[in-house]
Design a protein around this motif. Structure first.
Motif, short mmCIF file in Angstrom:
data_model
loop_
_atom_site.label_atom_id
_atom_site.label_comp_id
_atom_site.label_asym_id
_atom_site.label_seq_id
_atom_site.Cartn_x
_atom_site.Cartn_y
_atom_site.Cartn_z
N GLN A 146 0.82 -1.22 0.00
CA GLN A 146 0.00 0.00 0.00
C GLN A 146 0.85 1.26 0.00
OE1 GLN A 146 -3.22 -0.06 -0.35
NE2 GLN A 146 -4.05 -1.93 0.57
N ASN A 147 2.10 1.16 0.45
CA ASN A 147 2.98 2.33 0.50
C ASN A 147 3.28 2.89 -0.88
OD1 ASN A 147 3.96 2.46 3.49
ND2 ASN A 147 4.03 0.30 2.94
N ARG A 148 3.22 2.06 -1.91
CA ARG A 148 3.56 2.48 -3.27
C ARG A 148 2.33 2.82 -4.11
NH1 ARG A 148 8.73 2.58 -1.46
NH2 ARG A 148 9.60 0.51 -1.10
N VAL A 200 -1.00 -6.99 -11.68
CA VAL A 200 0.42 -6.68 -11.46
C VAL A 200 1.01 -5.99 -12.68
CG1 VAL A 200 2.70 -7.68 -11.06
CG2 VAL A 200 0.71 -8.57 -9.82
N GLN A 201 0.69 -6.51 -13.86
CA GLN A 201 1.21 -5.92 -15.09
C GLN A 201 0.63 -4.53 -15.35
OE1 GLN A 201 3.75 -7.33 -16.48
NE2 GLN A 201 3.55 -9.11 -15.14
N ALA A 202 -0.60 -4.29 -14.88
CA ALA A 202 -1.24 -2.99 -15.11
C ALA A 202 -0.76 -1.93 -14.12
CB ALA A 202 -2.76 -3.13 -15.00
N CYS A 203 -0.25 -2.35 -12.97
CA CYS A 203 0.15 -1.40 -11.93
C CYS A 203 1.33 -0.54 -12.40
CB CYS A 203 0.54 -2.17 -10.67
SG CYS A 203 1.12 -1.11 -9.32
N PRO A 204 1.23 0.79 -12.28
CA PRO A 204 2.30 1.67 -12.78
C PRO A 204 3.48 1.81 -11.82
CG PRO A 204 0.53 2.98 -11.89
CD PRO A 204 0.06 1.56 -11.80
N LEU A 208 1.89 -3.33 -6.73
CA LEU A 208 1.58 -4.73 -7.02
C LEU A 208 2.77 -5.32 -7.78
CD1 LEU A 208 -2.13 -4.44 -8.19
CD2 LEU A 208 -1.32 -5.39 -6.04
N VAL A 209 3.41 -6.30 -7.17
CA VAL A 209 4.60 -6.89 -7.79
C VAL A 209 4.58 -8.40 -7.59
CG1 VAL A 209 6.04 -4.83 -7.50
CG2 VAL A 209 5.96 -6.55 -5.68
N GLU A 210 5.44 -9.06 -8.34
CA GLU A 210 5.58 -10.50 -8.22
C GLU A 210 6.72 -10.82 -7.26
OE1 GLU A 210 5.70 -14.39 -11.20
OE2 GLU A 210 5.63 -12.35 -12.01
N LYS A 211 6.52 -11.84 -6.46
CA LYS A 211 7.55 -12.24 -5.50
C LYS A 211 8.79 -12.75 -6.22
CE LYS A 211 4.45 -13.43 -1.67
NZ LYS A 211 3.95 -14.51 -0.78
#
Length: 236
Positions: A146-148, A200-204, A208-211
Motif C-alpha cells: 500500500q505504501n507504493r 500486477v502488469q497494469a500497476c504503474p 503490485l509486484v511478483e515475489k
C-alpha cells in the motif's frame, strides 16, 4: 456510424470521431499528455488529474482522458498554468504515501518515477505524510504494498473489465482510501482471484509486484492489457 468532427489541438485542426476523448485525439495527432491512471484497453477513470488540459470557453481545467470532444472545441495541452498544476498533482502523489525509490523493486521501471523525470520534478514543496500502511504478502505469487499505491484504479479496472473476476476495489475516501481485495480480505484468501497477474502488469508503480524480484528488477508488461482488449473486440 459515428459522426466526424473537427477540433483544434494546440491550434492545429484535427479530425476526430464524436465521442472520442481529448486524450485519444491528442495522442493520435502526436501530442503528449502526461497520465498515470489512463491505460489503453481500459475504461478511463480520471483519477490522477495529471492529464488536465485547457478548453477554450471553460474556466476550469478538464481531464483529457474523460472529456469527450465536440465539433469546434479548441484544446491547449501545454501552458505554464498546466505545467504548474501537473507538477503539483505529482508532488501530492509523492507526499501522500511512502515512495522510497531506492529500495523499491520497481525502481527504474516505475511510471510515477518516469513522470517525475519527464515533468522536471526535482523536489517536493509539501510535507510528507509518512503514513503507516500495510504490506500484504499473503498471496503465494504476488505482493500488495500500500505504501507504493497511487490509487490509479488500473488494477481494479483490468480485473473487472479484462479478467472478469473483480477482486479489487478501493475502500474509504480521500487520504484514507486503500486498495482492498474481496471486501477487505487478505489477497491470499481471495476466493475470486485467478492468479492471472494482470493487475500486477497494469500497476504503474511497485504497489503490485511478483515475489522473487529484488530492487530494480520488477518490470511490467502493460502492453498486454491493450493486446487482450483488442483481441476481445475481434473475438468477443
Amino acid at each position: 456510424m459515428s459522426e466526424q468532427v473537427s477540433v483544434r489541438i494546440d491550434g492545429e485542426l484535427c479530425t476526430a470521431t464524436e465521442g472520442q476523448t481529448i486524450y485519444d485525439v491528442a495522442s493520435a495527432n502526436g501530442r503528449y499528455i502526461p497520465a498515470l491512471c489512463h491505460m489503453e484497453g481500459l475504461s478511463s477513470a480520471g483519477t490522477c488529474r495529471l492529464c488536465l488540459v485547457e478548453v477554450s470557453g471553460i474556466a476550469r481545467l478538464l481531464p483529457a482522458c474523460t472529456t469527450p470532444v465536440h465539433s469546434g472545441m479548441s484544446v491547449t495541452t501545454e501552458s505554464e498554468n498546466l505545467a504548474q498544476n501537473r507538477l503539483m498533482a505529482l508532488e501530492l502523489l509523492f507526499v501522500e504515501r511512502n515512495h522510497i525509490c531506492a529500495v523499491c523493486v520497481s525502481n527504474g521501471h516505475c511510471e510515477l518515477q518516469a513522470l517525475a523525470q519527464t515533468l522536471g520534478l526535482t523536489h517536493v514543496r509539501f510535507p510528507y505524510n509518512y503514513p503507516r500502511l500495510p504490506v500484504d504478502t499473503s498471496h503465494p505469487r504476488f505482493v500488495l504494498d500500500q505504501n507504493r499505491c497511487v490509487l490509479c484504479s488500473r488494477c481494479v479496472r483490468v480485473c473487472d473489465e479484462i479478467e472478469g473476476a473483480h477482486v479489487w476495489d478501493i475502500a474509504a475516501r480521500g487520504i484514507n482510501s486503500l486498495l482492498v481485495s474481496d471486501l477487505d480480505r487478505p489477497w491470499g484468501e481471495s476466493e475470486n482471484c485467478t492468479s492471472c497477474g494482470k493487475c500486477v502488469q497494469a500497476c504503474p508503480t511497485g504497489a503490485l509486484v511478483e515475489k522473487g524480484y529484488a530492487v530494480e528488477e520488477m518490470t511490467k508488461r502493460n502492453t498486454v492489457v491493450a493486446q487482450l482488449a483488442a483481441k476481445r473486440e475481434v473475438h468477443p
